[in-house]
Write an enzyme that holds these catalytic residues in place. Sequence first.
Site, PDB file in Angstrom:
ATOM      1  N   ARG A 114      24.868   3.265 -49.647  1.00 26.08           N
ATOM      2  CA  ARG A 114      24.903   2.553 -48.361  1.00 26.08           C
ATOM      3  C   ARG A 114      23.985   1.333 -48.383  1.00 26.08           C
ATOM      4  O   ARG A 114      24.318   0.283 -47.822  1.00 26.08           O
ATOM      5  CB  ARG A 114      24.495   3.502 -47.234  1.00 26.08           C
ATOM      6  CG  ARG A 114      25.593   4.512 -46.906  1.00 26.08           C
ATOM      7  CD  ARG A 114      25.016   5.714 -46.202  1.00 26.08           C
ATOM      8  NE  ARG A 114      26.025   6.627 -45.692  1.00 26.08           N
ATOM      9  CZ  ARG A 114      26.632   7.556 -46.417  1.00 26.08           C
ATOM     10  NH1 ARG A 114      26.383   7.683 -47.710  1.00 26.08           N
ATOM     11  NH2 ARG A 114      27.506   8.376 -45.855  1.00 26.08           N
ATOM     12  N   GLY A 135      33.420   9.459 -54.924  1.00 22.40           N
ATOM     13  CA  GLY A 135      34.172   9.541 -53.675  1.00 22.40           C
ATOM     14  C   GLY A 135      33.508   8.728 -52.584  1.00 22.40           C
ATOM     15  O   GLY A 135      34.174   8.050 -51.791  1.00 22.40           O
ATOM     16  N   ARG A 144      41.429  13.011 -55.582  1.00 21.49           N
ATOM     17  CA  ARG A 144      40.782  13.343 -54.299  1.00 21.49           C
ATOM     18  C   ARG A 144      41.513  12.706 -53.121  1.00 21.49           C
ATOM     19  O   ARG A 144      41.977  11.568 -53.192  1.00 21.49           O
ATOM     20  CB  ARG A 144      39.308  12.935 -54.354  1.00 21.49           C
ATOM     21  CG  ARG A 144      38.626  13.712 -55.476  1.00 21.49           C
ATOM     22  CD  ARG A 144      37.166  13.525 -55.499  1.00 21.49           C
ATOM     23  NE  ARG A 144      36.529  14.061 -54.306  1.00 21.49           N
ATOM     24  CZ  ARG A 144      35.259  13.860 -54.007  1.00 21.49           C
ATOM     25  NH1 ARG A 144      34.500  13.136 -54.809  1.00 21.49           N
ATOM     26  NH2 ARG A 144      34.748  14.381 -52.925  1.00 21.49           N
ATOM     27  N   GLN A 194      31.612  10.613 -45.107  1.00 20.80           N
ATOM     28  CA  GLN A 194      32.290   9.510 -45.805  1.00 20.80           C
ATOM     29  C   GLN A 194      33.331   8.878 -44.909  1.00 20.80           C
ATOM     30  O   GLN A 194      33.433   7.644 -44.831  1.00 20.80           O
ATOM     31  CB  GLN A 194      32.941  10.025 -47.089  1.00 20.80           C
ATOM     32  CG  GLN A 194      31.918  10.454 -48.135  1.00 20.80           C
ATOM     33  CD  GLN A 194      32.548  10.972 -49.401  1.00 20.80           C
ATOM     34  OE1 GLN A 194      33.768  11.103 -49.488  1.00 20.80           O
ATOM     35  NE2 GLN A 194      31.727  11.277 -50.381  1.00 20.80           N
ATOM     36  N   ASP A 254      27.077  19.883 -50.442  1.00 19.02           N
ATOM     37  CA  ASP A 254      26.994  19.587 -51.889  1.00 19.02           C
ATOM     38  C   ASP A 254      26.210  20.646 -52.663  1.00 19.02           C
ATOM     39  O   ASP A 254      26.128  20.570 -53.889  1.00 19.02           O
ATOM     40  CB  ASP A 254      26.328  18.221 -52.100  1.00 19.02           C
ATOM     41  CG  ASP A 254      27.222  17.089 -51.620  1.00 19.02           C
ATOM     42  OD1 ASP A 254      28.457  17.267 -51.601  1.00 19.02           O
ATOM     43  OD2 ASP A 254      26.691  16.022 -51.258  1.00 19.02           O
TER      44      ASP A 254
HETATM   45  C1  S3P Z   1      28.627  12.045 -48.711  1.00 18.29           C
HETATM   46  C2  S3P Z   1      29.276  12.901 -47.860  1.00 18.29           C
HETATM   47  C3  S3P Z   1      29.797  14.210 -48.281  1.00 18.29           C
HETATM   48  C4  S3P Z   1      29.182  14.660 -49.602  1.00 18.29           C
HETATM   49  C5  S3P Z   1      29.154  13.561 -50.620  1.00 18.29           C
HETATM   50  C6  S3P Z   1      28.344  12.380 -50.120  1.00 18.29           C
HETATM   51  C7  S3P Z   1      28.170  10.734 -48.190  1.00 18.29           C
HETATM   52  O1  S3P Z   1      31.201  14.107 -48.462  1.00 18.29           O
HETATM   53  O2  S3P Z   1      29.886  15.778 -50.098  1.00 18.29           O
HETATM   54  O3  S3P Z   1      28.584  14.021 -51.839  1.00 18.29           O
HETATM   55  O4  S3P Z   1      27.374  10.059 -48.873  1.00 18.29           O
HETATM   56  O5  S3P Z   1      28.616  10.358 -47.105  1.00 18.29           O
HETATM   57  P1  S3P Z   1      32.243  14.296 -47.233  1.00 18.29           P
HETATM   58  O6  S3P Z   1      32.084  13.163 -46.308  1.00 18.29           O
HETATM   59  O7  S3P Z   1      33.586  14.298 -47.895  1.00 18.29           O
HETATM   60  O8  S3P Z   1      31.897  15.622 -46.635  1.00 18.29           O
END
Ligand code: S3P
Length: 436
Positions: A30, A98, A126, A172, A318
């Site tokens: 971020r 992701g 994904r 996310q 996580d």
């Molecule tokens: C994250 C949110 C989580 C987490 C990922 C990092 C983030 O995913 O599992 O490792 O940095 O916003 P999700 O938003 O899919 O839950």
Amino acid sequence: MNRLDWSSSRPRRPLHGSVRVPGDKSVSHRALMLAAIADGESRIRGFLEGEDTRATAAVLAQLGVRIETPSAGERVVHGVGLHGLRGSSQSLDCGNAGTGMRLLTGLLAGQAFDSSLIGDASLSKRPMRRVTDPLALMGARIDTRDGLPPLQVHGGQPLHGIRYELPVASAQVKSALLLAGLYGVGETEIIEPHPTRDYTERMLAAFGWPIAFEPGRAKLEGGHALRATDVNVPADFSSAAFFLVAASIVPGSELRLPAVGLNPRRTGLLHALRLMGADITIEHECASGGEPVGDLLVRHAPLHGVELPESLVPDMIDEFPALFIAASVAGGRTVIRGAAELRVKESDRIATMATGLRTLGAAIEETPDGAIIHGGQLGSGSVESHLDHRIAMSFALAGLVASGPVRIDDCSHVATSFPGFLELANGCGFALQSVS
Ligand code: S3P
């Protein structure tokens, strides 16, 4: 990436020492993105030198942002302003990340140019509709391959704000929509079924964007500007988690983990382990850059199984691979429910952990949204990481207490989130080796 197997064995002595884990992955992604579209120069300290966050830095550089590396763990980002990114004729490679892909999709949806986002074999499996569907409601045009990457983001689409209730708790998705909302006309409001990590909200505020947020809700409007600011990234709780479990399960151990980020939306594992009987204390707690940070002191304690409260799940999403290991050597039965999201992480983490643990002789029943794990003695065996960094590190924990060595195939992906894990782990007493 070169293939790299590990073998993890019982240590000759208890685990001891101070383990300084690398910077937070979520915060590092971020910080790069907001600094890139801010006006002016931002310095990021404690930046995670992982493959995931470096992939995001490389994508932003491809989009015309100058990013300097004065030293390891430090970045100086020369922000180009909200409308200063330039399109690239090449695909933007998010690697294994992701977070990188989903947040960048939100950011790129509001640009004047087209972009193509690609990822590695794991990321290419994904689900992306959770991001592209609500972005389409905002006016974005994004093509997927049946809901999966690669993503073709069409530029020049006027965006407008929306009020959106997230069907799944996902920071996310929330963050992608907030980033698109910066470019939208009017208000974007996100409501979550359970509060998730709020780094995007806190950081937008730190960069001077007006935003209203509280746990489970965030609202902003488009058309403002971001002012460059310096960011101190705390140590990643998710990386510290492996050492919390390691010291808890190896008799006689005591580890200190300095300056770990303790955002309450991340520390579910701390509560889960304490419910199981773990001895973990927080020392020197303070606020750093608007985030709670503290030293974690963990000592060995006999663990017992628990019915994990579902309310903890999003706050430790996580950390389940590490929890599965703790549960498989705890006394009694652990029941995990409400964690179906684990099936769409870097691997299907319920299936990969259940298969690996069964190979090591554990009694574990998989359920659609969790598992029932009967604690006992783990044995020797060879398990697969499925290109998933957290699966690889978790099975390194299994080796600490198994009756014989645990071989873990292809651990190269550990560098996505935790470069130097092997060295740090061995430094406090693990017996972890690279093997070919
Ligand atoms: C994250 C949110 C989580 C987490 C990922 C990092 C983030 O995913 O599992 O490792 O940095 O916003 P999700 O938003 O899919 O839950």
